[in-house]
Design an enzyme around this catalytic site. Structure first.
Site, short mmCIF file in Angstrom:
data_model
loop_
_atom_site.label_atom_id
_atom_site.label_comp_id
_atom_site.label_asym_id
_atom_site.label_seq_id
_atom_site.Cartn_x
_atom_site.Cartn_y
_atom_site.Cartn_z
N ASP A 1 -7.17 4.29 -4.25
CA ASP A 1 -7.81 4.07 -2.95
C ASP A 1 -8.44 5.43 -2.63
O ASP A 1 -8.73 6.21 -3.56
CB ASP A 1 -6.78 3.63 -1.90
CG ASP A 1 -7.43 3.09 -0.62
OD1 ASP A 1 -7.84 1.92 -0.60
OD2 ASP A 1 -7.57 3.85 0.36
N LYS B 1 0.87 -1.18 0.00
CA LYS B 1 0.00 0.00 0.00
C LYS B 1 0.90 1.22 0.00
O LYS B 1 2.04 1.16 0.47
CB LYS B 1 -0.86 0.03 1.27
CG LYS B 1 -2.12 0.85 1.10
CD LYS B 1 -3.19 0.07 0.40
CE LYS B 1 -4.40 0.92 0.09
NZ LYS B 1 -5.52 0.06 -0.37
#
Ligand code: NDP
Ligand code: 2IT
Length: 448
Positions: free
Chosen positions: A169, A129
């Protein structure tokens, strides 16, 4: 000789000691490793090879300065992150989040979750991430572009279709992906479509990727209800958020005959008892980048509550699709008291540990994010597959593939929960399915 549970507690204590102040990361680790006692007892080699200890330490963490110049000519400095957690199942894979709340603990919790989620999909993708504390809200397109270019100027060296493949995201959608891909292409002089997913279908993106997380979360709740002899049609639903995941969850719920009565953003909640007008939400959020309160200007019979709690609104099916820890224990109690029978997490870790306990005690169907929102990253893997073969599939075929993937995830989690003595507990099922896949690859690769 200590017991397995004592060893798991020691691992957790060590994680909190080594990663001080990273509360969301601690929470994510605890939620997974608490489920693993029965797995370690069944497969002692995981323990002998220190698989959990290794998984909890990211393979690589990159933190960097992102300087850029705003429209007034003022220099701005943000912090960029990429945490490359695990690459045993494939290239690192996971989105970028641009939000002022981003710090290392958020990126690590998301990266850690991503390892298991990606493993649960059964596809060849590792876990990572990234993101920044940059706030795109209120910034011009030119400012967002300059920020993205500066961010990529550092990060490009760590990415690649066989190395690390980011996506979107919170705060990172088609516009940001375009700027990021354009800058990567320019720096490397390579049209490497597979280096990032969530691209526009006009230049290498996969159809259904935009819809996939929301649709997938609905397919998951459909499966959970079917396992109980029930269906989504006619159900009253509440979906938090009004971003990418929320919008396409609402779209699929409506297509399947459910009534969605509420959504939200970080300012407040819209309650429209006769059912939400999704075209208006798309216009406000996707096109005009406005606030959800403006919905009530068009629909006078809808109520807007500034800083309201969306979980106070009665529903049978709830989909938290905004952010971590948005649904706490008190909200979970309220949902159960109001007759909620199923929860599917479109967001990552939206339910607090106390909230999850309430749902488990009430024996309602609870789909954890690692399983329920895995359709997004799974469709990213389908995008990588199409890029690698220079192909582009139809919408119908891609949606059918997504549906199959969600059905398989549901079945694997359901059966694994049963195998380990916790029938109906999808959290335990998902954590064990994901962990075993990663752990077996780690055993095969030796100590790396
Ligand atoms: P978007 O940026 O498109 O939308 C986020 C939505 O959540 C907005 O309505 C936003 O409101 C709200 N929100 C964000 N942060 C907060 C906060 N701190 N407090 C209250 N509301 C907040 O993001 P996505 O829809 O892509 O992501 C939503 C969730 O889904 C995240 O948890 C993400 O990690 C998860 N997810 C996303 C996937 C994807 O493919 N995009 C895949 C799997 C999971 P506002 O506009 O006011 O900030
Ligand atoms: O949390 C997630 O799974 C995502 N934000 C999507 C990741 C991806 O690589 O598509």
């Amino acid at each position: 000789m200590s017991t397995v549970n004592e060893r798991i507690e020691r691992i957790y204590a060590e994680v909190t000691r080594r990663n001080q102040g990273e509360l969301e990361f601690h929470q994510a680790v605890k939620e997974v490793i608490e489920c693993l006692g029965p797995v370690l007892r069944k497969h002692p080699q995981y323990d002998e090879h220190k698989i959990i200890e290794r998984i909890c330490e990211p393979e690589r963490q990159i933190i960097f300065r992102v300087p850029w110049v705003d429209d007034r000519g003022e220099v701005q400095i943000n912090r960029g992150f990429r945490v490359q957690f695990s690459s045993v199942l494939g290239p690192y894979k996971g989105g970028f989040r641009f939000h002022p709340s981003v710090y290392l603990g958020i990126i690590k919790f998301l990266g850690f979750e991503q390892i298991f989620k990606n493993a649960v999909t059964g596809m060849p993708i590792g876990g990572a991430k990234g993101g920044s504390d940059f706030d795109p809200k209120g910034r011009s397109d030119a400012e967002v572009m300059r920020f993205c270019q500066s961010f990529m100027l550092e990060l490009y060296r760590h990415l690649g279709e066989f190395t690390d493949v980011p996506a979107g995201d919170i705060g990172v959608g088609a516009r940001e992906i375009g700027f990021l891909f354009g800058q990567y292409k320019r720096i490397t002089n390579r049209y490497e479509s597979g280096v990032i997913t969530g691209k526009s279908p006009k230049w290498g993106g996969a159809l259904v990727r935009k819809e996939a997380t929301g649709y997938g979360a609905v397919f998951f709740v459909e499966q959970m209800l079917a396992a109980r002899g029930d269906a989504i049609e006619g159900k009253t639903c509440v979906v938090s958020g009004s971003g990418n995941v929320a919008i396409y969850a609402i779209e699929k719920l409506q297509a399947l005959g459910a009534k969605v009565v509420a959504c939200s953003d970080s300012d407040g909640v819209i309650h429209h008892a006769k059912g939400l007008d999704l075209d208006l939400i798309k216009q406000l959020k996707e096109v005009e980048r406005r606030r959800i309160r403006d919905y009530a200007h068009t629909h006078r019979d809808a109520q807007y509550v500034e800083r309201g709690n969306i979980w106070d609104i009665a529903c049978q099916v709830a989909l938290p699709c905004a952010t971590q820890n948005e649904l706490d224990e008190a909200s979970a109690r309220k949902l159960v008291a109001n007759g909620c029978i199923a929860v599917s997490e479109g967001a990552n870790m939206p339910t607090t540990p106390g909230g999850i306990r309430v749902f488990e005690d009430a024996r309602i169907a609870f789909g954890p994010g690692k399983a329920a929102n895995a359709g997004g990253v799974a469709t990213s893997a389908l995008e990588m597959q199409q890029n690698a073969s220079r192909d582009a599939w139809t919408f119908e075929y891609s949606e059918q593939r997504l549906h199959e993937i969600m059905t398989n995830i549901h079945r694997n989690c359901y059966e694994t929960a049963e195998e380990f003595g916790s029938p109906g507990n999808y959290s335990i099922g998902a954590n064990i399915v994901g962990f075993r896949r990663v752990a077996d690859a780690m055993l095969a690769f030796g100590v790396i």
